[in-house]
Design a protein around this motif. Structure first.
Motif, PDB file in Angstrom:
ATOM      1  N   GLY A 169       6.483   0.762   2.543  1.00 20.06           N
ATOM      2  CA  GLY A 169       6.041   2.132   2.686  1.00 20.06           C
ATOM      3  C   GLY A 169       5.443   2.658   1.394  1.00 20.06           C
ATOM      4  O   GLY A 169       5.530   2.026   0.335  1.00 20.06           O
ATOM      5  N   GLY A 170       4.834   3.819   1.485  1.00 15.50           N
ATOM      6  CA  GLY A 170       4.230   4.415   0.305  1.00 15.50           C
ATOM      7  C   GLY A 170       3.294   5.533   0.681  1.00 15.50           C
ATOM      8  O   GLY A 170       3.313   6.021   1.813  1.00 15.50           O
ATOM      9  N   SER A 171       2.479   5.932  -0.282  1.00 16.92           N
ATOM     10  CA  SER A 171       1.517   7.004  -0.075  1.00 16.92           C
ATOM     11  C   SER A 171       0.115   6.425  -0.028  1.00 16.92           C
ATOM     12  O   SER A 171      -0.232   5.562  -0.830  1.00 16.92           O
ATOM     13  CB  SER A 171       1.620   8.030  -1.206  1.00 16.92           C
ATOM     14  OG  SER A 171       2.884   8.645  -1.212  1.00 16.92           O
ATOM     15  N   VAL A 172      -0.675   6.923   0.887  1.00 18.85           N
ATOM     16  CA  VAL A 172      -2.038   6.416   1.054  1.00 18.85           C
ATOM     17  C   VAL A 172      -2.913   7.556   1.550  1.00 18.85           C
ATOM     18  O   VAL A 172      -2.423   8.501   2.178  1.00 18.85           O
ATOM     19  CB  VAL A 172      -2.045   5.222   2.041  1.00 18.85           C
ATOM     20  CG1 VAL A 172      -1.618   5.658   3.437  1.00 18.85           C
ATOM     21  CG2 VAL A 172      -3.388   4.516   2.070  1.00 18.85           C
ATOM     22  N   GLN A 173      -4.187   7.452   1.277  1.00 21.02           N
ATOM     23  CA  GLN A 173      -5.118   8.460   1.770  1.00 21.02           C
ATOM     24  C   GLN A 173      -5.518   8.150   3.208  1.00 21.02           C
ATOM     25  O   GLN A 173      -5.478   6.991   3.651  1.00 21.02           O
ATOM     26  CB  GLN A 173      -6.351   8.511   0.879  1.00 21.02           C
ATOM     27  CG  GLN A 173      -6.088   9.136  -0.495  1.00 21.02           C
ATOM     28  CD  GLN A 173      -7.373   9.453  -1.243  1.00 21.02           C
ATOM     29  OE1 GLN A 173      -8.351   8.715  -1.131  1.00 21.02           O
ATOM     30  NE2 GLN A 173      -7.359  10.533  -2.002  1.00 21.02           N
ATOM     31  N   PRO A 202      -3.156  11.624   8.667  1.00 25.41           N
ATOM     32  CA  PRO A 202      -2.038  12.437   8.157  1.00 25.41           C
ATOM     33  C   PRO A 202      -0.888  12.546   9.162  1.00 25.41           C
ATOM     34  O   PRO A 202       0.287  12.601   8.752  1.00 25.41           O
ATOM     35  CB  PRO A 202      -2.699  13.791   7.908  1.00 25.41           C
ATOM     36  CG  PRO A 202      -4.118  13.455   7.569  1.00 25.41           C
ATOM     37  CD  PRO A 202      -4.455  12.287   8.463  1.00 25.41           C
ATOM     38  N   THR A 244       2.233  10.312   9.010  1.00 25.08           N
ATOM     39  CA  THR A 244       3.277  10.535   8.019  1.00 25.08           C
ATOM     40  C   THR A 244       4.637  10.626   8.696  1.00 25.08           C
ATOM     41  O   THR A 244       4.838  11.447   9.602  1.00 25.08           O
ATOM     42  CB  THR A 244       2.999  11.826   7.233  1.00 25.08           C
ATOM     43  OG1 THR A 244       1.798  11.653   6.468  1.00 25.08           O
ATOM     44  CG2 THR A 244       4.157  12.143   6.291  1.00 25.08           C
ATOM     45  N   GLN A 264       9.496   5.213   3.979  1.00 27.19           N
ATOM     46  CA  GLN A 264       8.658   6.409   4.136  1.00 27.19           C
ATOM     47  C   GLN A 264       7.181   6.049   4.000  1.00 27.19           C
ATOM     48  O   GLN A 264       6.782   5.325   3.073  1.00 27.19           O
ATOM     49  CB  GLN A 264       9.031   7.449   3.076  1.00 27.19           C
ATOM     50  CG  GLN A 264       8.188   8.690   3.097  1.00 27.19           C
ATOM     51  CD  GLN A 264       8.411   9.539   4.342  1.00 27.19           C
ATOM     52  OE1 GLN A 264       9.524   9.663   4.833  1.00 27.19           O
ATOM     53  NE2 GLN A 264       7.337  10.143   4.848  1.00 27.19           N
ATOM     54  N   VAL A 265       6.389   6.599   4.904  1.00 23.03           N
ATOM     55  CA  VAL A 265       4.938   6.495   4.831  1.00 23.03           C
ATOM     56  C   VAL A 265       4.368   7.903   4.781  1.00 23.03           C
ATOM     57  O   VAL A 265       4.685   8.740   5.625  1.00 23.03           O
ATOM     58  CB  VAL A 265       4.368   5.729   6.044  1.00 23.03           C
ATOM     59  CG1 VAL A 265       2.848   5.793   6.062  1.00 23.03           C
ATOM     60  CG2 VAL A 265       4.837   4.282   6.028  1.00 23.03           C
ATOM     61  N   THR A 266       3.536   8.151   3.778  1.00 22.62           N
ATOM     62  CA  THR A 266       2.909   9.466   3.627  1.00 22.62           C
ATOM     63  C   THR A 266       1.399   9.276   3.557  1.00 22.62           C
ATOM     64  O   THR A 266       0.899   8.516   2.724  1.00 22.62           O
ATOM     65  CB  THR A 266       3.403  10.164   2.360  1.00 22.62           C
ATOM     66  OG1 THR A 266       4.827  10.297   2.414  1.00 22.62           O
ATOM     67  CG2 THR A 266       2.777  11.545   2.232  1.00 22.62           C
ATOM     68  N   VAL A 267       0.695   9.959   4.433  1.00 22.78           N
ATOM     69  CA  VAL A 267      -0.761   9.862   4.498  1.00 22.78           C
ATOM     70  C   VAL A 267      -1.345  11.228   4.151  1.00 22.78           C
ATOM     71  O   VAL A 267      -1.073  12.219   4.824  1.00 22.78           O
ATOM     72  CB  VAL A 267      -1.233   9.414   5.888  1.00 22.78           C
ATOM     73  CG1 VAL A 267      -2.747   9.222   5.897  1.00 22.78           C
ATOM     74  CG2 VAL A 267      -0.525   8.131   6.305  1.00 22.78           C
ATOM     75  N   SER A 268      -2.144  11.256   3.111  1.00 27.89           N
ATOM     76  CA  SER A 268      -2.743  12.513   2.674  1.00 27.89           C
ATOM     77  C   SER A 268      -4.192  12.615   3.158  1.00 27.89           C
ATOM     78  O   SER A 268      -4.889  11.605   3.278  1.00 27.89           O
ATOM     79  CB  SER A 268      -2.687  12.618   1.156  1.00 27.89           C
ATOM     80  OG  SER A 268      -3.359  11.531   0.558  1.00 27.89           O
TER      81      SER A 268
END
Length: 134
Positions: A9-13, A90, A93, A129-133
């Motif tokens: 998991g992580g943050s990605v656009q 997004p 997320t 956690q997966v966060t999509v911005s």
């Protein structure tokens, strides 16, 4: 006792990709047929099943929200389940969980993943956690 541990998991656009992994240990016998799947829970929402694979023959199932963008796969030798996520949005997320449930037939795997509510019976990981911005 079986353990499922998610990673990746992580943050990605938005528009990006991530691959989640789920390592399974502790019980790798083939006594039962299993459905192995991915679920997710977004803030304020109920957990939902999104993808799964029926281990005896490799049939896969997807929820409508991820169909065509996510791919579930399994490496039997590594006892690892994967979720390749492309074209992320997004609204993807969420906390992502892998799980394993007994399933004696292909339709029962479909039901377990997509029609059995937020937490069907089985073994569960702790989530990643997966966060999509945007």
């Amino acid at each position: 006792q079986v353990q499922l541990v998610e990673s990746g998991g992580g943050s990605v656009q938005a528009g990006g990709s991530l691959t989640l992994s789920c390592a399974i240990s502790g019980d790798t016998t083939n006594t039962y047929s299993y459905c192995m799947g991915w679920f997710r829970q977004a803030p304020g929402k109920e957990r939902e099943g999104i993808a799964s694979i029926y281990t005896p023959n490799g049939d896969t199932f997807y929820g409508d929200s991820v169909k065509g963008r996510f791919t579930v796969s399994r490496d039997t030798a590594k006892n690892t389940l994967y979720l390749q996520m492309n074209s992320l949005k997004p609204e993807d997320t969420a906390m992502y969980y892998c799980a394993r449930g007994r399933a004696s037939t292909v339709p029962s795997c479909f039901t377990w993943t997509l029609l059995s509510g937020p937490r069907p019976d089985g073994d569960w990981g702790q989530g990643t956690q997966v966060t999509v911005s945007s």
